[in-house]
Write a protein that holds these residues in place. Structure first.
Motif, mmCIF file in Angstrom:
data_model
loop_
_atom_site.group_PDB
_atom_site.id
_atom_site.type_symbol
_atom_site.label_atom_id
_atom_site.label_comp_id
_atom_site.label_asym_id
_atom_site.label_seq_id
_atom_site.Cartn_x
_atom_site.Cartn_y
_atom_site.Cartn_z
ATOM 1 N N ARG A 75 -15.245 29.604 11.908
ATOM 2 C CA ARG A 75 -15.689 30.944 11.556
ATOM 3 C C ARG A 75 -16.803 30.851 10.511
ATOM 4 N NH1 ARG A 75 -11.165 34.313 8.879
ATOM 5 N NH2 ARG A 75 -9.973 33.693 10.677
ATOM 6 N N ARG A 80 -14.276 30.463 1.604
ATOM 7 C CA ARG A 80 -15.336 31.094 0.796
ATOM 8 C C ARG A 80 -15.578 30.346 -0.507
ATOM 9 N NH1 ARG A 80 -13.396 36.420 -0.483
ATOM 10 N NH2 ARG A 80 -15.479 37.244 -0.784
ATOM 11 N N GLN A 157 -18.712 39.977 19.157
ATOM 12 C CA GLN A 157 -18.411 40.880 18.043
ATOM 13 C C GLN A 157 -17.198 40.370 17.261
ATOM 14 O OE1 GLN A 157 -19.177 45.139 18.481
ATOM 15 N NE2 GLN A 157 -16.998 45.445 18.107
ATOM 16 N N PHE A 158 -16.240 39.805 17.986
ATOM 17 C CA PHE A 158 -15.061 39.239 17.324
ATOM 18 C C PHE A 158 -15.480 38.095 16.391
ATOM 19 C CE2 PHE A 158 -11.449 36.251 17.219
ATOM 20 C CZ PHE A 158 -10.470 37.094 16.710
ATOM 21 N N ILE A 160 -18.429 37.467 14.969
ATOM 22 C CA ILE A 160 -19.260 37.816 13.796
ATOM 23 C C ILE A 160 -18.480 38.629 12.759
ATOM 24 C CG2 ILE A 160 -21.571 37.612 14.845
ATOM 25 C CD1 ILE A 160 -20.226 41.019 14.318
ATOM 26 N N GLN A 161 -17.289 39.060 13.149
ATOM 27 C CA GLN A 161 -16.506 39.831 12.163
ATOM 28 C C GLN A 161 -15.537 38.960 11.379
ATOM 29 O OE1 GLN A 161 -16.262 44.130 12.563
ATOM 30 N NE2 GLN A 161 -15.362 43.695 14.544
ATOM 31 N N ARG A 162 -15.433 37.710 11.748
ATOM 32 C CA ARG A 162 -14.508 36.813 11.040
ATOM 33 C C ARG A 162 -15.293 36.044 9.977
ATOM 34 N NH1 ARG A 162 -11.951 32.919 14.811
ATOM 35 N NH2 ARG A 162 -10.051 32.867 13.576
ATOM 36 N N GLY A 163 -15.254 36.500 8.756
ATOM 37 C CA GLY A 163 -15.833 35.747 7.645
ATOM 38 C C GLY A 163 -17.245 36.136 7.262
ATOM 39 N N LEU A 164 -17.934 36.877 8.114
ATOM 40 C CA LEU A 164 -19.336 37.184 7.832
ATOM 41 C C LEU A 164 -19.458 38.550 7.141
ATOM 42 C CD1 LEU A 164 -22.216 36.060 8.385
ATOM 43 C CD2 LEU A 164 -22.247 37.490 10.428
ATOM 44 N N PRO A 165 -19.923 38.569 5.890
ATOM 45 C CA PRO A 165 -20.103 39.868 5.217
ATOM 46 C C PRO A 165 -21.113 40.731 5.987
ATOM 47 C CG PRO A 165 -20.285 38.048 3.647
ATOM 48 C CD PRO A 165 -20.279 37.439 5.020
ATOM 49 N N ILE A 166 -20.909 42.041 5.960
ATOM 50 C CA ILE A 166 -21.717 42.925 6.791
ATOM 51 C C ILE A 166 -23.203 42.872 6.417
ATOM 52 C CG2 ILE A 166 -21.436 45.032 5.383
ATOM 53 C CD1 ILE A 166 -21.287 44.793 9.233
ATOM 54 N N LEU A 169 -24.715 40.087 8.148
ATOM 55 C CA LEU A 169 -24.862 40.370 9.584
ATOM 56 C C LEU A 169 -26.167 41.110 9.844
ATOM 57 C CD1 LEU A 169 -23.569 40.419 12.515
ATOM 58 C CD2 LEU A 169 -22.832 42.728 11.933
ATOM 59 N N PHE A 173 -28.815 38.783 11.870
ATOM 60 C CA PHE A 173 -28.489 38.888 13.300
ATOM 61 C C PHE A 173 -29.164 40.103 13.909
ATOM 62 C CE2 PHE A 173 -25.195 36.225 11.652
ATOM 63 C CZ PHE A 173 -24.714 35.451 12.701
ATOM 64 N N TRP A 180 -24.240 39.189 19.533
ATOM 65 C CA TRP A 180 -25.111 39.205 18.352
ATOM 66 C C TRP A 180 -25.831 37.871 18.283
ATOM 67 C CZ3 TRP A 180 -25.564 43.337 14.838
ATOM 68 C CH2 TRP A 180 -24.705 44.433 15.086
ATOM 69 N N GLU B 100 -17.958 47.652 2.986
ATOM 70 C CA GLU B 100 -17.878 46.742 4.137
ATOM 71 C C GLU B 100 -17.821 47.574 5.411
ATOM 72 O OE1 GLU B 100 -18.002 43.987 5.756
ATOM 73 O OE2 GLU B 100 -18.679 42.745 4.114
ATOM 74 N N SER B 113 -10.031 39.693 6.844
ATOM 75 C CA SER B 113 -11.320 39.099 6.488
ATOM 76 C C SER B 113 -12.222 40.123 5.808
ATOM 77 C CB SER B 113 -11.978 38.547 7.763
ATOM 78 O OG SER B 113 -13.269 38.094 7.503
ATOM 79 N N GLU B 117 -13.718 40.246 2.027
ATOM 80 C CA GLU B 117 -15.154 40.366 1.730
ATOM 81 C C GLU B 117 -15.411 41.484 0.727
ATOM 82 O OE1 GLU B 117 -17.507 38.452 2.346
ATOM 83 O OE2 GLU B 117 -16.234 37.173 3.588
#
Lengths: 275, 121
Positions: A75, A80, A157-158, A160-166, A169, A173, A180, B100, B113, B117
């Motif tokens: 991921r 982190r 989408q699944f 990019i949502q695990r661990g990646l701050p928005i 993104l 991306f 993405w 978020e 997650s 964040e």
């Protein structure tokens, strides 16, 4: 379903290729992971695939089987705290040491590339903060199948949502239909290359920072020690090796020391003192 | 125990989110639209808000803009949870004060997650 003899045979062939340890209680999972390969190769079942692999002299089917059983669970920004350490301490220290030379970072066992691209994002953010870090990121995996996905830089989408701050993104991306795609700039900053951790990494050169996170647990003790010995050979004298959070050095790694999740080579003098 | 307001017009989504967030040791309050959520916040500001976008009466984005004007409305950490997945929509949400953003469908791993964040766990 696979019988014990088939699982034992698969485990032996996979271990000799990738070093990964498979056990009999994984029979169900192995069969599920190999079903798409069996279909692609024109076999009606996984046991039929195994039978054909046994009868083929060139080992190509066994290599494909090892590839399809390669660990792919990863991921963005997994652990982190380790990435924070890279951003605030390890990368700046390496850049300072290198002065005007390029810092080299290796993501070993990169699977589908999330770790390598996470590193690339950290380096890019340093650029945005007015620094001009000269960094080369090399990412390797045994599996060409996983490397192809990493090179494409396309994630669900699944994923990019695990661990990646928005905010990362939307910075790095763009949408590509239902997927993405990572920016060309980041993609160009990572060199993906096939490499088997069972082999010496001499061809890859020396690195200031190596990430070997969540790779060792798939090996047995002896293989873990061997992999660490080989990988640490690729460290520059002041280089650091980062394991996954909570991972420790196995017994027998006498030339390495682990401190707060970071592994360094002991100096030869320290070895003499220890002896 | 920290409190999380779950704002969604779908009872099913609220139920799923409640189950996951209670496992994460949050006390849950529910609202079915933005206006209900605003009234809940005026009674007592929660530490976290999980917020849908498209809802009857008042949308999630309108609620968020109003919330940030309220006394103490800058305090709650807001995580959008919506089917809206365009970059423009995400940017609009961040500009309005979201911390978020997660896209449906989601599971416990993603919710965990995203809350991590946002500094909520």
């Amino acid at each position: 379903m696979l019988n014990d003899a088939e699982v034992t045979l698969i485990a032996r062939e996979v271990k000799s290729r990738s070093g990964a340890v498979l056990t009999k209680d994984m029979a169900g999972a192995i069969a599920i992971r190999l079903q798409p390969l069996a279909r692609r190769e024109g076999f009606s079942s996984v046991p039929e695939l195994i039978g054909a692999a046994r009868n083929r002299a060139d080992g190509a089917l066994w290599s494909a089987i090892a590839d399809n059983l390669a660990q792919s669970d990863t991921r963005f920004f997994r652990d982190r705290s380790q990435f924070e350490r890279l951003r605030t301490q390890l990368a700046p220290e390496a850049l300072k040491r290198r002065a005007h030379e390029r810092v080299r970072i290796w993501s070993a066992g990169c699977a589908t590339g999330q770790e390598a691209y996470s590193i690339a994002m950290i380096i890019d953010e340093m650029r945005n903060q007015g620094m001009n870090p000269a960094v080369e990121i090399v990412a390797t995996d045994l599996s060409e199948r996983l490397l192809d996905k990493a090179r494409a830089g396309l994630y669900t989408q699944f994923e990019i949502q695990r661990g990646l701050p928005i905010r990362k993104l939307i910075s790095y991306f763009e949408k590509a239909s239902d997927l993405w795609r990572i920016s060309d700039r980041l993609r160009a900053g990572v060199r993906f290359q096939q490499h088997n951790l069972m082999k010496h990494p001499g061809e890859l050169g020396q690195f200031d920072i190596i990430m070997l996170a969540h790779v060792l647990p798939s090996f047995d003790h002896e293989t873990r020690v061997d992999v660490l010995r080989r990988v640490s050979d690729a460290l520059t004298p002041n280089g650091v090796l980062m394991l996954g959070a909570g991972e420790t050095l196995p017994e027998g790694c006498d030339t390495l020391k682990l401190e707060s999740g970071v592994v360094r080579k002991l100096s030869p003098l320290a070895n003499v003192a220890a002896a | 125990m920290r409190r999380c307001l779950v704002v969604d017009d779908s009872r099913v989504i609220r139920k799923v989110a409640r189950r996951i967030l209670e496992d994460m040791r949050f006390e849950i309050e529910e609202a079915a639209d933005g206006l209900e959520a605003l009234q809940a916040c005026r009674r007592r500001m929660p530490e976290a808000i999980l917020l849908d976008w498209t809802m009857p009466v008042m949308s999630g984005i309108d609620f968020l803009k109003q919330l940030r004007q309220e006394p103490g409305g800058d305090k709650p950490t807001v995580v959008f949870c919506t089917t809206e997945n365009d970059v423009e929509r995400i940017s609009e949400a961040l500009k309005a004060g979201a911390d978020e953003y997660m896209m449906k469908p989601f599971d416990g791993d993603i919710l965990h997650s995203k809350f991590a964040e946002a500094g909520l766990i």
